[in-house]
Design an enzyme around this catalytic site. Sequence first.
Site, PDB file in Angstrom:
ATOM      1  N   LYS A  58       0.828  -1.213   0.000  1.00  0.00           N
ATOM      2  CA  LYS A  58       0.000   0.000   0.000  1.00  0.00           C
ATOM      3  C   LYS A  58       0.861   1.262   0.000  1.00  0.00           C
ATOM      4  O   LYS A  58       0.594   2.190  -0.751  1.00  0.00           O
ATOM      5  CB  LYS A  58      -0.922   0.027   1.238  1.00  0.00           C
ATOM      6  CG  LYS A  58      -1.896  -1.132   1.304  1.00  0.00           C
ATOM      7  CD  LYS A  58      -2.847  -1.006   2.498  1.00  0.00           C
ATOM      8  CE  LYS A  58      -2.165  -1.138   3.849  1.00  0.00           C
ATOM      9  NZ  LYS A  58      -1.642  -2.498   4.136  1.00  0.00           N
TER      10      LYS A  58
ATOM     11  N   ARG B 232      11.701  -6.704   5.495  1.00  0.00           N
ATOM     12  CA  ARG B 232      11.506  -5.257   5.328  1.00  0.00           C
ATOM     13  C   ARG B 232      12.288  -4.478   6.382  1.00  0.00           C
ATOM     14  O   ARG B 232      12.370  -4.879   7.530  1.00  0.00           O
ATOM     15  CB  ARG B 232      10.010  -4.947   5.467  1.00  0.00           C
ATOM     16  CG  ARG B 232       9.674  -3.493   5.278  1.00  0.00           C
ATOM     17  CD  ARG B 232       8.268  -3.346   4.773  1.00  0.00           C
ATOM     18  NE  ARG B 232       7.297  -3.247   5.855  1.00  0.00           N
ATOM     19  CZ  ARG B 232       6.014  -2.948   5.651  1.00  0.00           C
ATOM     20  NH1 ARG B 232       5.541  -2.773   4.422  1.00  0.00           N
ATOM     21  NH2 ARG B 232       5.198  -2.858   6.652  1.00  0.00           N
TER      22      ARG B 232
ATOM     23  N   ARG C 270      -0.359  -9.458  13.424  1.00  0.00           N
ATOM     24  CA  ARG C 270      -0.900  -8.444  12.501  1.00  0.00           C
ATOM     25  C   ARG C 270      -1.704  -9.097  11.384  1.00  0.00           C
ATOM     26  O   ARG C 270      -2.738  -8.580  10.974  1.00  0.00           O
ATOM     27  CB  ARG C 270       0.223  -7.592  11.911  1.00  0.00           C
ATOM     28  CG  ARG C 270       0.609  -6.431  12.817  1.00  0.00           C
ATOM     29  CD  ARG C 270       1.970  -5.888  12.458  1.00  0.00           C
ATOM     30  NE  ARG C 270       2.001  -5.223  11.174  1.00  0.00           N
ATOM     31  CZ  ARG C 270       3.104  -5.085  10.441  1.00  0.00           C
ATOM     32  NH1 ARG C 270       4.243  -5.592  10.856  1.00  0.00           N
ATOM     33  NH2 ARG C 270       3.051  -4.449   9.296  1.00  0.00           N
TER      34      ARG C 270
ATOM     35  N   ARG D 150      11.219  -2.718  12.123  1.00  0.00           N
ATOM     36  CA  ARG D 150      10.214  -2.152  13.022  1.00  0.00           C
ATOM     37  C   ARG D 150       9.935  -3.102  14.184  1.00  0.00           C
ATOM     38  O   ARG D 150       9.998  -4.306  14.024  1.00  0.00           O
ATOM     39  CB  ARG D 150       8.908  -1.899  12.252  1.00  0.00           C
ATOM     40  CG  ARG D 150       8.860  -0.537  11.606  1.00  0.00           C
ATOM     41  CD  ARG D 150       7.748  -0.390  10.596  1.00  0.00           C
ATOM     42  NE  ARG D 150       6.472  -0.969  10.992  1.00  0.00           N
ATOM     43  CZ  ARG D 150       5.387  -0.969  10.211  1.00  0.00           C
ATOM     44  NH1 ARG D 150       5.432  -0.414   9.016  1.00  0.00           N
ATOM     45  NH2 ARG D 150       4.270  -1.512  10.620  1.00  0.00           N
TER      46      ARG D 150
ATOM     47  N   ARG E 130      -9.543   0.577   8.742  1.00  0.00           N
ATOM     48  CA  ARG E 130      -8.996  -0.733   9.090  1.00  0.00           C
ATOM     49  C   ARG E 130     -10.056  -1.633   9.720  1.00  0.00           C
ATOM     50  O   ARG E 130      -9.781  -2.799   9.982  1.00  0.00           O
ATOM     51  CB  ARG E 130      -7.974  -0.550  10.193  1.00  0.00           C
ATOM     52  CG  ARG E 130      -6.508  -0.492   9.945  1.00  0.00           C
ATOM     53  CD  ARG E 130      -5.836  -1.597   9.285  1.00  0.00           C
ATOM     54  NE  ARG E 130      -4.507  -1.824   9.804  1.00  0.00           N
ATOM     55  CZ  ARG E 130      -3.443  -1.086   9.534  1.00  0.00           C
ATOM     56  NH1 ARG E 130      -3.521  -0.057   8.742  1.00  0.00           N
ATOM     57  NH2 ARG E 130      -2.281  -1.392  10.062  1.00  0.00           N
TER      58      ARG E 130
HETATM   59  P1  ADP Z   1       1.041  -2.242   8.112  1.00  0.00           P
HETATM   60  O1  ADP Z   1       2.402  -2.303   7.551  1.00  0.00           O
HETATM   61  O2  ADP Z   1       0.686  -3.359   9.050  1.00  0.00           O
HETATM   62  O3  ADP Z   1      -0.025  -1.939   7.103  1.00  0.00           O
HETATM   63  P2  ADP Z   1       0.777   0.369   9.343  1.00  0.00           P
HETATM   64  O4  ADP Z   1       2.046   1.100   9.234  1.00  0.00           O
HETATM   65  O5  ADP Z   1      -0.358   0.746   8.487  1.00  0.00           O
HETATM   66  O6  ADP Z   1       1.137  -1.153   9.188  1.00  0.00           O
HETATM   67  O7  ADP Z   1       0.264   0.384  10.857  1.00  0.00           O
HETATM   68  C1  ADP Z   1       1.093   0.002  11.944  1.00  0.00           C
HETATM   69  C2  ADP Z   1       0.251  -0.113  13.205  1.00  0.00           C
HETATM   70  O8  ADP Z   1      -0.407   1.131  13.485  1.00  0.00           O
HETATM   71  C3  ADP Z   1      -0.873  -1.132  13.125  1.00  0.00           C
HETATM   72  O9  ADP Z   1      -0.435  -2.438  13.432  1.00  0.00           O
HETATM   73  C4  ADP Z   1      -1.829  -0.579  14.172  1.00  0.00           C
HETATM   74  O10 ADP Z   1      -1.398  -0.854  15.481  1.00  0.00           O
HETATM   75  C5  ADP Z   1      -1.726   0.916  13.977  1.00  0.00           C
HETATM   76  N1  ADP Z   1      -2.694   1.447  12.990  1.00  0.00           N
HETATM   77  C6  ADP Z   1      -2.415   2.033  11.785  1.00  0.00           C
HETATM   78  N2  ADP Z   1      -3.540   2.412  11.148  1.00  0.00           N
HETATM   79  C7  ADP Z   1      -4.574   2.054  11.955  1.00  0.00           C
HETATM   80  C8  ADP Z   1      -5.985   2.151  11.855  1.00  0.00           C
HETATM   81  N3  ADP Z   1      -6.582   2.709  10.783  1.00  0.00           N
HETATM   82  N4  ADP Z   1      -6.731   1.662  12.868  1.00  0.00           N
HETATM   83  C9  ADP Z   1      -6.157   1.110  13.969  1.00  0.00           C
HETATM   84  N5  ADP Z   1      -4.842   0.972  14.122  1.00  0.00           N
HETATM   85  C10 ADP Z   1      -4.038   1.441  13.133  1.00  0.00           C
END
Ligand code: ADP
Length: 213
Positions: free
Chosen positions: A13, A127, A171, A160, A88
């Site tokens: 994404k 990553r 996740r 991370r 989400r």
């Molecule tokens: P990923 O690489 O898993 O898509 P993100 O960078 O989008 O990860 O998000 C990292 C973390 O931030 C998630 O695991 C969650 O804890 C939190 N997070 C991000 N966006 C949201 C959201 N829209 N709703 C709830 N938690 C979120």
Amino acid sequence: MKLILLGAPGAGKGTVAKMLTAIDGSVQISTGDILRGAVKEGTELGKQAEAFMKAGDLVPDELIMGIMKERLQEDDCKAGYLLDGFPRTIPQAEQLKVLLEEIGDKLDAAVNLDVPREVILDRLTTRRTCVGCGAIYNVKSMPPKVEGVCDKCGAEVVQRDDETEEAISNRLDVYNEKTAPLADFYRNEGMLMDVNATSSDAVVDAIKAKIGL
Ligand code: ADP
Ligand code: ZN
């Protein structure tokens, strides 16, 4: 363009969003980046979000909706935006729908990036992310020129906290349970665009064709 990017962690994404911003000046809005910034700065939001993020759990919907309500009304959003990592959950999607009606905004599509689970697992464990500018590297396919140092800003490139095997597996479970149902939500809204996302370039071409760019 105004798009939601859906897809599992590691589906690409962020990469696709960055490529799309170059086309028409739309801004990438990543809730993950916003939250990581808040944790790093030690703000109230960061303190509330930190433990959830570290475990790979979702941050409560109220916190996320508070952030997005402000963010979507900032000036740079007029040129368009790519929502990366939001919504989400079904409640976030429902509240986003109401919010967009309130502010008079309309989305072009919700793009669902489909990638096989083996590819996702491999991408996430290899990553690495720059702590300074958020640039993404991969130890196998796209390492920084100097190990552990960002090519773009010179800051440290790290794995991370939520990219340990255990947190990744959590996740993905959270994704399957809470986020995967969003594809059906947007299909019912007549907004879903499904794309095979093994190549980010192909995804970008498909999106351009769909919205006529
Ligand atoms: P990923 O690489 O898993 O898509 P993100 O960078 O989008 O990860 O998000 C990292 C973390 O931030 C998630 O695991 C969650 O804890 C939190 N997070 C991000 N966006 C949201 C959201 N829209 N709703 C709830 N938690 C979120
Ligand atoms: Zn950097």
